[in-house]
Scaffold this active site. Sequence first.
Site, PDB file in Angstrom:
ATOM      1  N   GLU A 264       0.664  -0.975  -0.312  1.00 27.01           N
ATOM      2  CA  GLU A 264       0.261  -0.553   0.397  1.00 27.01           C
ATOM      3  C   GLU A 264       0.637   1.193  -0.468  1.00 27.01           C
ATOM      4  O   GLU A 264       1.324   1.631   1.173  1.00 27.01           O
ATOM      5  CB  GLU A 264      -1.031  -0.080   0.814  1.00 27.01           C
ATOM      6  CG  GLU A 264      -1.829   1.172   0.792  1.00 27.01           C
ATOM      7  CD  GLU A 264      -1.670   2.583   2.079  1.00 27.01           C
ATOM      8  OE1 GLU A 264      -1.505   3.228   1.303  1.00 27.01           O
ATOM      9  OE2 GLU A 264      -1.984   2.918   3.048  1.00 27.01           O
ATOM     10  N   CYS A 301      -2.919   8.114   4.626  1.00 23.79           N
ATOM     11  CA  CYS A 301      -2.391   7.424   3.526  1.00 23.79           C
ATOM     12  C   CYS A 301      -3.260   7.937   2.836  1.00 23.79           C
ATOM     13  O   CYS A 301      -3.434   8.095   1.874  1.00 23.79           O
ATOM     14  CB  CYS A 301      -2.173   5.657   3.382  1.00 23.79           C
ATOM     15  SG  CYS A 301      -2.884   5.342   4.899  1.00 23.79           S
TER      16      CYS A 301
END
Length: 507
Positions: A264, A301
């Site tokens: 990720e 994120c």
Amino acid sequence: MTDTTLTGQHLIAGEWVNGGTPFQSDPASGEAMTVLCGGQAEVDAAVEAAEDAYLTYGWTSRETRAAFLEAIAEEIDARGDQLTAIGHAETGLPEARLQGERGRTCGQLRLFADHIRKGECLDRRHDVALPDRAPLPRPDLRMIQRPIGPVGVFGASNFPLAFSTAGGDTASALAAGCPVVFKGHPGHPGTGELVARAIDAAIKKTGMPAGTFGFVQSNTNEAGTALVKHPLIRAVGFTGSYGGGKALFDIAMSRPEPIPFFGELGAINPVFVMDNALAARGNDIATGWAGSLTMGVGQFCTNPGVVVLTAGDAAEQFATIAAAALGDVAPQVMLTDGTAAAYGRGVQALADAGVATALNTPAEAPARCAAPAVFRVSGADWLAHPELAHEVFGPAGILIFAADAEERQKIATQLDGQLTVTLQLDDADTDAARPLMPVFERKAGRILVNGFPTGVEVADAMVHGGPFPASTNFGATSVGTMAIRRFVRPVCFQGIPEALLPADLQG
């Protein structure tokens, strides 16, 4: 009584051991910690122990693994006060945030315990034998999802608990039946070790094999490279920067036997504000966006780094309100000195691009701190300068003023893969938003309406991932119960006597 002594050592085959050259941690406050920097030798030993453990752990019952996951959660909770104190000192994150993150971490472990007890993740299928079928008989066929073997996991800098030592990657791999070798993050080595000690205590309490979980501290690239390259590692979970994740992904793909790399890598998570919503409640959306952008110093994120608006008076008002709200946010401590330095470089790069205009003057920030920065750019300049779409990890945002609906559609179409895309709309915007939905579905793992993407619910339906470069595997998620699918694979058993079948296929 829990063992709260921190040593800076590695956990290998159930023992806390020395190995490697010492380094000093760099806490936001308090005294530095001496930590041992593991390398090839420590990784090799931990992975070999994990492979030995897999021969037992991979064949434990779902109930046994569920009890183990619950024991880890109990051991983490038992160390709660110390985790909060050391996590705050190492990262500068507020104590309340760390307490909430600990609750999320333990909640994930308990969620996976419940999930594997239900057995739905096994995806069991059975085609009974048809010995009299013409022209050819059919054998008995049984399929089930089975654990893949030892998994390497990397800790995230921005979530020292929920995406680190016992975070979602570790929890889902252990739930699947895969031992884990964890590469500790140098930004919070004490927090990582304390959680590793909780896992070690749970291993001993529940009688799991000693190598079920290994923990190697490191502040260099050697341990991470060795972990991804090791031939016994069957998959890797990673949360971090694009540069670091892409380098490790390339290593995983270049192995003699390539393995899945579930990275990720972040995103800019654009917010599209539709015209009627902008006119009716633009001020509220602007202040809400400013709050989301600066939450946790922008170190999420899912931080919404870009807003797309139709140029006009309402957009100008939005910019004024957003800039004022961001100007009221004082500089805040970032996770590490390196994170703060990278944020400064990212903001400067936006200023140096020559097409983005600053809407505020960021406050003078002390060392290791960041102040919000916001820029504006025309839709045409955004489309002509793809470098503006690079993530700036921290509280920096860009307002894109699209000329019209056609240019807004082009902006959406040009987007790279994203973790999230958000629509702010009112009922009257539905028809205008409809053409965007097929684009968003191809661009993002999660699409939101009238919210903000910071805050990822841990639930069955959650997807935290997206097309590259948001993540390296568009078909996976690192949050939610579907995360377990990364660490299992289907195996078909044809005509196998029941006594030789996995227990979950018997009966």
